[in-house]
Design a protein around this motif. Structure first.
Motif, PDB file in Angstrom:
ATOM      1  N   ASP A 114       6.177  27.722 -15.787  1.00  0.00           N
ATOM      2  CA  ASP A 114       6.094  26.323 -15.875  1.00  0.00           C
ATOM      3  C   ASP A 114       5.466  25.884 -16.768  1.00  0.00           C
ATOM      4  N   SER A 115       5.575  24.512 -17.413  1.00  0.00           N
ATOM      5  CA  SER A 115       4.733  24.689 -18.962  1.00  0.00           C
ATOM      6  C   SER A 115       3.707  23.487 -18.519  1.00  0.00           C
ATOM      7  N   ARG A 116       4.041  22.936 -16.720  1.00  0.00           N
ATOM      8  CA  ARG A 116       3.024  21.701 -16.458  1.00  0.00           C
ATOM      9  C   ARG A 116       2.113  22.257 -15.613  1.00  0.00           C
ATOM     10  N   THR A 117       1.990  23.899 -15.425  1.00  0.00           N
ATOM     11  CA  THR A 117       1.230  24.268 -14.813  1.00  0.00           C
ATOM     12  C   THR A 117       0.821  25.474 -14.770  1.00  0.00           C
ATOM     13  N   ASP A 118       1.006  26.315 -16.169  1.00  0.00           N
ATOM     14  CA  ASP A 118       0.160  27.403 -16.973  1.00  0.00           C
ATOM     15  C   ASP A 118      -0.804  27.321 -17.668  1.00  0.00           C
ATOM     16  N   PHE A 119      -2.190  27.568 -17.312  1.00  0.00           N
ATOM     17  CA  PHE A 119      -2.794  27.854 -18.695  1.00  0.00           C
ATOM     18  C   PHE A 119      -3.872  28.593 -18.778  1.00  0.00           C
ATOM     19  N   ALA A 120      -3.795  28.871 -20.079  1.00  0.00           N
ATOM     20  CA  ALA A 120      -5.024  30.077 -20.155  1.00  0.00           C
ATOM     21  C   ALA A 120      -6.719  29.936 -20.037  1.00  0.00           C
ATOM     22  N   HIS A 121      -7.342  30.479 -19.337  1.00  0.00           N
ATOM     23  CA  HIS A 121      -8.700  29.611 -20.185  1.00  0.00           C
ATOM     24  C   HIS A 121      -9.104  30.361 -21.145  1.00  0.00           C
ATOM     25  N   LEU A 122     -10.659  29.439 -22.075  1.00  0.00           N
ATOM     26  CA  LEU A 122      -9.942  30.828 -23.334  1.00  0.00           C
ATOM     27  C   LEU A 122     -11.463  30.623 -24.000  1.00  0.00           C
ATOM     28  N   GLY A 123     -12.132  29.607 -22.872  1.00  0.00           N
ATOM     29  CA  GLY A 123     -13.641  29.646 -22.256  1.00  0.00           C
ATOM     30  C   GLY A 123     -14.878  28.203 -22.782  1.00  0.00           C
ATOM     31  N   ASP A 124     -15.426  28.658 -22.056  1.00  0.00           N
ATOM     32  CA  ASP A 124     -16.673  27.015 -22.156  1.00  0.00           C
ATOM     33  C   ASP A 124     -17.730  27.092 -23.364  1.00  0.00           C
ATOM     34  N   PHE A 125     -18.270  26.134 -23.619  1.00  0.00           N
ATOM     35  CA  PHE A 125     -18.500  26.611 -25.666  1.00  0.00           C
ATOM     36  C   PHE A 125     -19.579  25.261 -25.013  1.00  0.00           C
ATOM     37  N   THR A 126     -20.793  25.036 -25.910  1.00  0.00           N
ATOM     38  CA  THR A 126     -22.452  24.486 -26.195  1.00  0.00           C
ATOM     39  C   THR A 126     -21.417  23.528 -27.488  1.00  0.00           C
ATOM     40  N   LEU A 134      -5.975  19.921 -14.986  1.00  0.00           N
ATOM     41  CA  LEU A 134      -5.077  20.030 -16.091  1.00  0.00           C
ATOM     42  C   LEU A 134      -3.370  19.879 -15.448  1.00  0.00           C
ATOM     43  N   LYS A 135      -3.404  20.666 -14.112  1.00  0.00           N
ATOM     44  CA  LYS A 135      -2.078  20.457 -13.794  1.00  0.00           C
ATOM     45  C   LYS A 135      -1.613  18.948 -13.461  1.00  0.00           C
ATOM     46  N   ARG A 136      -3.021  18.022 -12.925  1.00  0.00           N
ATOM     47  CA  ARG A 136      -2.282  16.899 -12.623  1.00  0.00           C
ATOM     48  C   ARG A 136      -2.794  16.042 -13.995  1.00  0.00           C
ATOM     49  N   THR A 137      -2.179  16.497 -14.994  1.00  0.00           N
ATOM     50  CA  THR A 137      -2.805  15.650 -16.346  1.00  0.00           C
ATOM     51  C   THR A 137      -1.392  15.673 -16.915  1.00  0.00           C
ATOM     52  N   ASN A 138      -0.251  14.900 -17.277  1.00  0.00           N
ATOM     53  CA  ASN A 138       1.025  14.992 -18.342  1.00  0.00           C
ATOM     54  C   ASN A 138       0.584  14.919 -19.882  1.00  0.00           C
ATOM     55  N   ILE A 139       0.504  16.905 -20.358  1.00  0.00           N
ATOM     56  CA  ILE A 139       0.190  17.036 -21.490  1.00  0.00           C
ATOM     57  C   ILE A 139       1.086  16.808 -21.970  1.00  0.00           C
ATOM     58  N   LEU A 140       2.149  15.795 -22.420  1.00  0.00           N
ATOM     59  CA  LEU A 140       2.583  15.949 -23.362  1.00  0.00           C
ATOM     60  C   LEU A 140       2.105  14.436 -23.483  1.00  0.00           C
ATOM     61  N   GLU A 141       1.595  13.444 -22.643  1.00  0.00           N
ATOM     62  CA  GLU A 141       0.690  12.257 -23.289  1.00  0.00           C
ATOM     63  C   GLU A 141      -0.633  12.347 -23.835  1.00  0.00           C
ATOM     64  N   LEU A 142      -1.013  13.719 -23.765  1.00  0.00           N
ATOM     65  CA  LEU A 142      -2.572  13.767 -24.366  1.00  0.00           C
ATOM     66  C   LEU A 142      -2.290  13.159 -26.188  1.00  0.00           C
ATOM     67  N   GLN A 143      -3.535  12.611 -26.173  1.00  0.00           N
ATOM     68  CA  GLN A 143      -3.856  12.523 -27.894  1.00  0.00           C
ATOM     69  C   GLN A 143      -3.764  14.221 -28.770  1.00  0.00           C
ATOM     70  N   GLU A 144      -3.173  13.855 -29.844  1.00  0.00           N
ATOM     71  CA  GLU A 144      -2.655  14.658 -30.195  1.00  0.00           C
ATOM     72  C   GLU A 144      -4.233  14.479 -31.775  1.00  0.00           C
ATOM     73  N   MET A 145      -4.824  15.881 -31.554  1.00  0.00           N
ATOM     74  CA  MET A 145      -5.908  15.919 -32.504  1.00  0.00           C
ATOM     75  C   MET A 145      -5.838  15.744 -34.265  1.00  0.00           C
ATOM     76  N   PRO A 146      -5.833  14.792 -35.503  1.00  0.00           N
ATOM     77  CA  PRO A 146      -5.573  14.788 -36.149  1.00  0.00           C
ATOM     78  C   PRO A 146      -5.964  16.970 -36.754  1.00  0.00           C
ATOM     79  N   VAL A 147      -5.217  17.252 -37.420  1.00  0.00           N
ATOM     80  CA  VAL A 147      -5.660  18.656 -38.406  1.00  0.00           C
ATOM     81  C   VAL A 147      -5.532  18.287 -39.434  1.00  0.00           C
ATOM     82  N   THR A 148      -5.912  18.969 -40.480  1.00  0.00           N
ATOM     83  CA  THR A 148      -5.295  19.539 -42.050  1.00  0.00           C
ATOM     84  C   THR A 148      -5.112  20.760 -41.751  1.00  0.00           C
TER      85      THR A 148
END
Length: 362
Positions: free
Chosen positions: A321-333, A34-48
């Motif tokens: 630093d919003s470019r490098t700060d991430f909290a891991h919430l979990g890995d899921f099946t 994620l630190k090597r990714t531009n988060i602002l360029e990622l696809q936004e998932m459609p939601v209701t």
């Protein structure tokens, strides 16, 4: 409160690591990607986005309380959430309380269902985080009977809590009432009787932020419009509390009838449903976009496995630093029921992004 908070956060690190089978290597791999990714360029998932629940009472103005008096009040009935966030900005000690006032002819029954409280303390981020974690983990029922033409404290512990100068108290309370009851947040002298003080108290003017009011829809149900496919979708995001994709609540300040906006959606509880393909696995992260952030959320996996995750869990706050700060919430099946419960914590900055990425090794 400081001691309790630190002990709880240490426990949360252990619970989270054991329940989702993390390894240090797996966590580092996802974060480094994620630190090597531009988060602002990622696809936004459609939601209701569907509003749900009863009324939210927000009492956060004046945030820095300049004198003894009433910060907010309104008469409500049914399902209610109160979120209050106030600092004693006077040179004298005081107490910040919540009073229930029954102006009717019948006894009112108030069922307190869930609560989170923290402070007083000078570390505002710590107070907001501790209140959020307390709210997410403590579910207890209490019946409070408010006599006709009478008053009673929503939380008696606040009446004996001394709030010194510049100290913050943050409370979150969910309750339901069978009769109309006035809910009053106020600051008063340490030795004052709440009911007697209320009879003479005045409503304090709102500060420039005007973060107080009554809002319909204290909860939000957010559902993705399609299942997440890690192989095809790659890394994707869902943005919360940005006032663009996820609008801020509009309501009314009951003290003067003016229109008000809940900038940040403080007190709103989000329930985010994440469907995914059954033959693929995913990892979930939280990324603060507005600045310093200290909170927590719940993950509910396969309907029963509930974990409370401090965000972040390895330090008090992140987001500088919003470019490098991430909290891991979990890995899921993949293909299993996955819900996230999130609420903007007091003293933290919004918006945030929930990030989904493929996990081929889980």
């Amino acid at each position: 409160m400081k001691k309790w908070f630190r002990y709880t956060c240490a426990g949360l690190v252990l619970v989270t690591a054991l329940s989702i089978g993390l390894s240090g290597q797996a966590f580092d791999a996802g974060a480094e990607q994620l630190k090597r990714t531009n988060i602002l360029e990622l696809q936004e998932m459609p939601v209701t986005i569907t509003p749900d629940g009863g009324k939210l009472l927000l009492s956060d103005s004046p945030e820095m309380v300049p004198a003894y008096g009433i910060m907010y009040q309104d008469t409500v009935r049914g399902d209610v959430r109160l979120f209050f966030h106030h600092v004693n900005a006077t040179p004298e000690p005081g107490k910040i309380i919540v009073l229930l006032v029954n102006e009717g002819e019948q006894e009112a029954n108030v069922v307190l269902k869930q609560r989170g409280i923290s402070g007083p303390d000078l570390n505002y981020l710590e107070v907001g985080k501790a209140a959020q974690l307390d709210y997410l983990t403590r579910k207890d029922f209490e019946l409070i009977c408010v006599p006709a033409k009478g008053t009673i404290l929503l939380d008696s512990s606040l009446d004996s809590t001394v709030v010194d100068q510049n100290m913050l108290v943050n409370g979150i309370y969910d309750f339901t009432m069978d009769q109309p009851v006035k809910v009053v947040t106020m600051m008063l002298p340490v030795d004052a009787d709440p009911a007697k003080f209320l009879a003479e108290a005045e409503v304090l003017p709102a500060d420039s932020q005007r973060l107080r009011g009554t809002f319909d829809g204290m909860d939000r149900i957010i559902a993705m419009k399609g299942a997440y496919n890690p192989k095809e979708d790659g890394a994707v995001v869902i943005t919360l509390a940005d006032n663009k994709k996820d609008r801020f609540l509009a309501g009314t300040d009951a003290t003067d009838g003016s229109r008000t906006i809940n900038y940040g959606n403080y007190g709103v509880v989000y329930r985010l449903y994440i469907p995914s393909y059954h033959d693929q696995n995913l990892s979930v992260y939280l990324n603060p976009r507005g600045g310093e952030f200290a909170g927590g959320l719940n993950t509910q996996f396969r309907h029963q496995q509930v974990n409370t995750v401090a965000t972040p869990y390895d330090k008090l706050f992140f987001g500088s630093d919003s470019r490098t700060d991430f909290a891991h919430l979990g890995d899921f099946t993949g293909g299993q029921s996955l819900w996230l419960t999130f609420s903007p914590p007091g003293a933290s900055n919004l918006p945030v992004k929930v990030i989904l990425i493929p996990n081929m090794n889980y």
